[in-house]
Enzyme design. Structure first.
Site, PDB file in Angstrom:
ATOM      1  N   PRO A  40     -31.335 -35.978-109.203  1.00 23.24           N
ATOM      2  CA  PRO A  40     -30.661 -37.125-108.570  1.00 23.24           C
ATOM      3  C   PRO A  40     -29.543 -36.722-107.605  1.00 23.24           C
ATOM      4  O   PRO A  40     -28.801 -37.584-107.133  1.00 23.24           O
ATOM      5  CB  PRO A  40     -30.107 -37.924-109.758  1.00 23.24           C
ATOM      6  CG  PRO A  40     -30.063 -36.995-110.898  1.00 23.24           C
ATOM      7  CD  PRO A  40     -31.017 -35.872-110.639  1.00 23.24           C
TER       8      PRO A  40
ATOM      9  N   LYS B  92     -32.891 -39.584-104.209  1.00 21.02           N
ATOM     10  CA  LYS B  92     -34.163 -39.758-103.489  1.00 21.02           C
ATOM     11  C   LYS B  92     -35.286 -40.359-104.346  1.00 21.02           C
ATOM     12  O   LYS B  92     -36.284 -40.826-103.795  1.00 21.02           O
ATOM     13  CB  LYS B  92     -34.666 -38.393-102.978  1.00 21.02           C
ATOM     14  CG  LYS B  92     -33.757 -37.724-101.970  1.00 21.02           C
ATOM     15  CD  LYS B  92     -33.811 -38.426-100.643  1.00 21.02           C
ATOM     16  CE  LYS B  92     -33.015 -37.718 -99.583  1.00 21.02           C
ATOM     17  NZ  LYS B  92     -32.604 -38.624 -98.517  1.00 21.02           N
TER      18      LYS B  92
HETATM   19  P1  RFL Z   1     -39.886 -45.242-113.740  1.00 21.95           P
HETATM   20  O1  RFL Z   1     -38.781 -46.071-113.204  1.00 21.95           O
HETATM   21  O2  RFL Z   1     -39.570 -44.230-114.793  1.00 21.95           O
HETATM   22  O3  RFL Z   1     -40.964 -46.270-114.305  1.00 21.95           O
HETATM   23  C1  RFL Z   1     -42.073 -45.833-115.065  1.00 21.95           C
HETATM   24  C2  RFL Z   1     -42.486 -46.981-115.956  1.00 21.95           C
HETATM   25  O4  RFL Z   1     -43.659 -46.615-116.699  1.00 21.95           O
HETATM   26  C3  RFL Z   1     -43.498 -47.059-118.042  1.00 21.95           C
HETATM   27  N1  RFL Z   1     -44.408 -46.243-118.882  1.00 21.95           N
HETATM   28  C4  RFL Z   1     -45.586 -46.694-119.351  1.00 21.95           C
HETATM   29  N2  RFL Z   1     -46.201 -47.870-119.220  1.00 21.95           N
HETATM   30  C5  RFL Z   1     -47.423 -48.005-119.812  1.00 21.95           C
HETATM   31  N3  RFL Z   1     -48.008 -47.014-120.542  1.00 21.95           N
HETATM   32  C6  RFL Z   1     -47.410 -45.815-120.690  1.00 21.95           C
HETATM   33  N4  RFL Z   1     -47.996 -44.843-121.401  1.00 21.95           N
HETATM   34  C7  RFL Z   1     -46.140 -45.612-120.083  1.00 21.95           C
HETATM   35  N5  RFL Z   1     -45.270 -44.560-120.026  1.00 21.95           N
HETATM   36  C8  RFL Z   1     -44.239 -44.962-119.295  1.00 21.95           C
HETATM   37  C9  RFL Z   1     -42.031 -46.881-118.318  1.00 21.95           C
HETATM   38  O5  RFL Z   1     -41.594 -47.680-119.417  1.00 21.95           O
HETATM   39  C10 RFL Z   1     -41.430 -47.325-116.990  1.00 21.95           C
HETATM   40  O6  RFL Z   1     -41.161 -48.700-116.964  1.00 21.95           O
HETATM   41  O7  RFL Z   1     -40.672 -44.484-112.599  1.00 21.95           O
HETATM   42  P2  RFL Z   1     -40.939 -44.868-111.044  1.00 21.95           P
HETATM   43  O8  RFL Z   1     -41.457 -46.275-110.937  1.00 21.95           O
HETATM   44  O9  RFL Z   1     -41.731 -43.756-110.507  1.00 21.95           O
HETATM   45  O10 RFL Z   1     -39.498 -44.895-110.367  1.00 21.95           O
HETATM   46  C11 RFL Z   1     -38.759 -43.696-110.248  1.00 21.95           C
HETATM   47  C12 RFL Z   1     -37.263 -44.008-110.337  1.00 21.95           C
HETATM   48  O11 RFL Z   1     -37.005 -44.748-111.528  1.00 21.95           O
HETATM   49  C13 RFL Z   1     -36.423 -42.711-110.332  1.00 21.95           C
HETATM   50  O12 RFL Z   1     -36.948 -41.787-109.420  1.00 21.95           O
HETATM   51  C14 RFL Z   1     -34.967 -43.007-109.937  1.00 21.95           C
HETATM   52  O13 RFL Z   1     -34.337 -43.801-110.900  1.00 21.95           O
HETATM   53  C15 RFL Z   1     -34.197 -41.690-109.751  1.00 21.95           C
HETATM   54  N6  RFL Z   1     -32.751 -41.941-109.490  1.00 21.95           N
HETATM   55  C16 RFL Z   1     -32.319 -42.330-108.247  1.00 21.95           C
HETATM   56  N7  RFL Z   1     -33.218 -42.511-107.244  1.00 21.95           N
HETATM   57  C17 RFL Z   1     -32.793 -42.972-106.030  1.00 21.95           C
HETATM   58  O14 RFL Z   1     -33.630 -43.130-105.129  1.00 21.95           O
HETATM   59  N8  RFL Z   1     -31.468 -43.271-105.775  1.00 21.95           N
HETATM   60  C18 RFL Z   1     -30.501 -43.111-106.741  1.00 21.95           C
HETATM   61  O15 RFL Z   1     -29.325 -43.421-106.499  1.00 21.95           O
HETATM   62  C19 RFL Z   1     -30.910 -42.594-108.032  1.00 21.95           C
HETATM   63  N9  RFL Z   1     -30.014 -42.428-109.025  1.00 21.95           N
HETATM   64  C20 RFL Z   1     -31.840 -41.809-110.543  1.00 21.95           C
HETATM   65  C21 RFL Z   1     -30.463 -42.062-110.276  1.00 21.95           C
HETATM   66  C22 RFL Z   1     -32.252 -41.457-111.835  1.00 21.95           C
HETATM   67  C23 RFL Z   1     -31.314 -41.351-112.862  1.00 21.95           C
HETATM   68  N10 RFL Z   1     -31.800 -40.996-114.138  1.00 21.95           N
HETATM   69  C24 RFL Z   1     -31.523 -41.732-115.303  1.00 21.95           C
HETATM   70  C25 RFL Z   1     -32.879 -40.048-114.239  1.00 21.95           C
HETATM   71  C26 RFL Z   1     -29.525 -41.952-111.285  1.00 21.95           C
HETATM   72  C27 RFL Z   1     -29.945 -41.581-112.578  1.00 21.95           C
HETATM   73  C28 RFL Z   1     -28.880 -41.450-113.642  1.00 21.95           C
END
Ligand code: RFL
Length: 399
Positions: free
Chosen positions: A301, A305
């Site tokens: 992070p 991105k």
């Molecule tokens: P997600 O959001 O993890 O969603 C995946 C979904 O799949 C579900 N799932 C299932 N569903 C059915 N059957 C299964 N077997 C399953 N296994 C899992 C999950 O419950 C979930 O709902 O992935 P997606 O859609 O690819 O999105 C990716 C983003 O969430 C991630 O890249 C970002 O959050 C990363 N990130 C940031 N990205 C940015 O672009 N800008 C930011 O400012 C930013 N800040 C961050 C971040 C990630 C963070 N963490 C916690 C890793 C800050 C943090 C702290």
């Protein structure tokens, strides 16, 4: 007693309702492609999961063009400046005035997810919460399948022409790709962050990156009442060992509040340790399975991105699936991975560079002193070179 397996045939089977799955589902609905989304968690859970907040201009364009941006255009805040704090002082980089002149929109990921869920359901979309994919099969045939565990504990099998694996880094989709079919590029950057959410307004207008001998500290706006802070910690640190007092003391010291003014304090709503890791699959497609978002590539992070890559890939895949299912044109789908990977690697490269910019070595040995001098030179280049600032701006907001 064995479960009776019920079966059903649909168009595109989307696994996961994070930003990737929900953007893809909405774009497919708009293109008239039948799809279903299965999500392991409850609706309340996904709508409250705080993660990203900085949306790139390209992300906002995709969402606006698709009529999915009402919430973020109304409540999102434009953000175009970041500040770097070092021993020598603070400098601000107004990246919105540099390079292509683009800004971020700050809008919490959970609000975006809430909007995308509401829109998908309002447009008649089929979204099943509490429904976990347990097996993805038939990927070499034109009848792929996803077997799910339903909320009542039963088993159900969905058949479809294609499967979109949008289930994140630990999902079933990624695990379905055999090791022999794709190369995994993995890197542990050796750095961990304590990710904090504090019930406090932002303390300064800019995103602030503090480079300190004790380690990195970051400040990022989220909503008027909640701010994200990051503290570099030892890999494997227990988040609970970071008491409120220890957190605020470390933030004060590393953000040099004695010089630059105090931080607004508030209840710490979330604390978790994140290891900075990259994990890219190549290719990100396997037979009839297409990986999107964190399922395709995990990115640290450090440069915000991840969610932006997820939206870019979802748009690319939606266009390719619509061309294939409506026009029988296979070309875009065949090159989905080849189209996305260069942008994924561009983002990885910039995030990797940011990790080097923000994290210096600890200790006082000769090597640590040398690496700290390099880090200082890098920051000085960014402070003084307009060309460097243009390059930074294009990569920081671009995707
Ligand atoms: P997600 O959001 O993890 O969603 C995946 C979904 O799949 C579900 N799932 C299932 N569903 C059915 N059957 C299964 N077997 C399953 N296994 C899992 C999950 O419950 C979930 O709902 O992935 P997606 O859609 O690819 O999105 C990716 C983003 O969430 C991630 O890249 C970002 O959050 C990363 N990130 C940031 N990205 C940015 O672009 N800008 C930011 O400012 C930013 N800040 C961050 C971040 C990630 C963070 N963490 C916690 C890793 C800050 C943090 C702290």
């Amino acid at each position: 007693m064995t479960d009776r397996l019920s079966e059903e045939t649909r168009g595109v089977l989307i696994v996961g309702a994070g930003p990737a799955g929900l953007v893809l589902g909405n774009l497919l609905l708009a293109a008239g492609v039948d799809c279903v989304i299965v999500e392991r968690q409850s609706r309340a859970h996904v709508e409250q999961r705080a993660r990203a907040g900085f949306l790139a201009a390209n992300t906002v364009r995709i969402l606006t063009d698709a009529g999915l941006a009402d919430g973020l255009l109304k409540d999102g805040r434009q953000h175009d400046t970041c500040a770097f704090r070092t021993e020598s002082g603070e400098f601000e980089l107004a990246y919105g005035d540099r390079g292509r002149g683009e800004a971020h929109t700050v809008y919490p990921q959970q609000h975006l997810v809430r909007d995308l869920v509401a829109e998908f359901l309002a447009r008649g979309g089929d979204l099943r919460f509490g429904t976990a994919a347990v097996e993805i099969a038939g990927l070499a045939s034109d009848r792929a399948s996803v077997t799910v565990r339903t909320p009542d504990g039963g088993s159900h099998r969905l058949h479809g022409a294609f499967v979109a694996g949008c289930d994140g880094r630990h999902g079933t989709a990624r695990a379905t790709v055999p090791a022999t079919a794709a190369r995994r590029h993995v890197r542990d950057h050796g750095v961990s962050w304590l990710a904090l959410l504090a019930a406090a307004p932002q303390s300064m207008a800019a995103v602030a990156y503090a480079v300190h001998r004790d380690g990195f500290a970051g400040h990022m706006a989220r909503t008027p009442d909640v701010t994200r802070y990051y503290l570099q910690v030892d890999p494997g640190d227990d988040p609970d060992a970071w008491t409120d007092r220890r957190v605020w003391e470390a933030l004060d010291r590393r953000m040099r509040t004695d010089v630059h003014g105090p931080l607004h304090r508030g209840e710490i709503l979330e604390r978790r340790v994140l290891a900075m890791r990259s994990d890219v699959l190549d290719p990100i497609q396997y037979g009839r399975l297409f990986l999107v978002g964190d399922a395709a590539s995990l990115i640290s992070p450090s440069a915000a991105k991840g969610a932006n890559l997820a939206v870019m890939e979802a748009e690319t895949l939606a266009r390719a699936l619509a061309a294939r299912l409506h026009g029988d044109d296979e070309r875009l789908l065949a090159r989905y991975s080849a189209d996305c990977l260069p942008r994924i690697w561009r983002a990885q490269e910039f995030s990797h560079w940011m990790i080097g910019l923000l994290h210096g070595p600890t200790g006082d040995g000769d090597e640590a002193a040398f690496l700290r001098a390099l880090q200082h030179a890098r920051l000085e280049s960014l402070r003084t070179s307009r060309r460097h600032q243009d390059h930074f701006a294009d990569n920081y907001v671009g995707i």
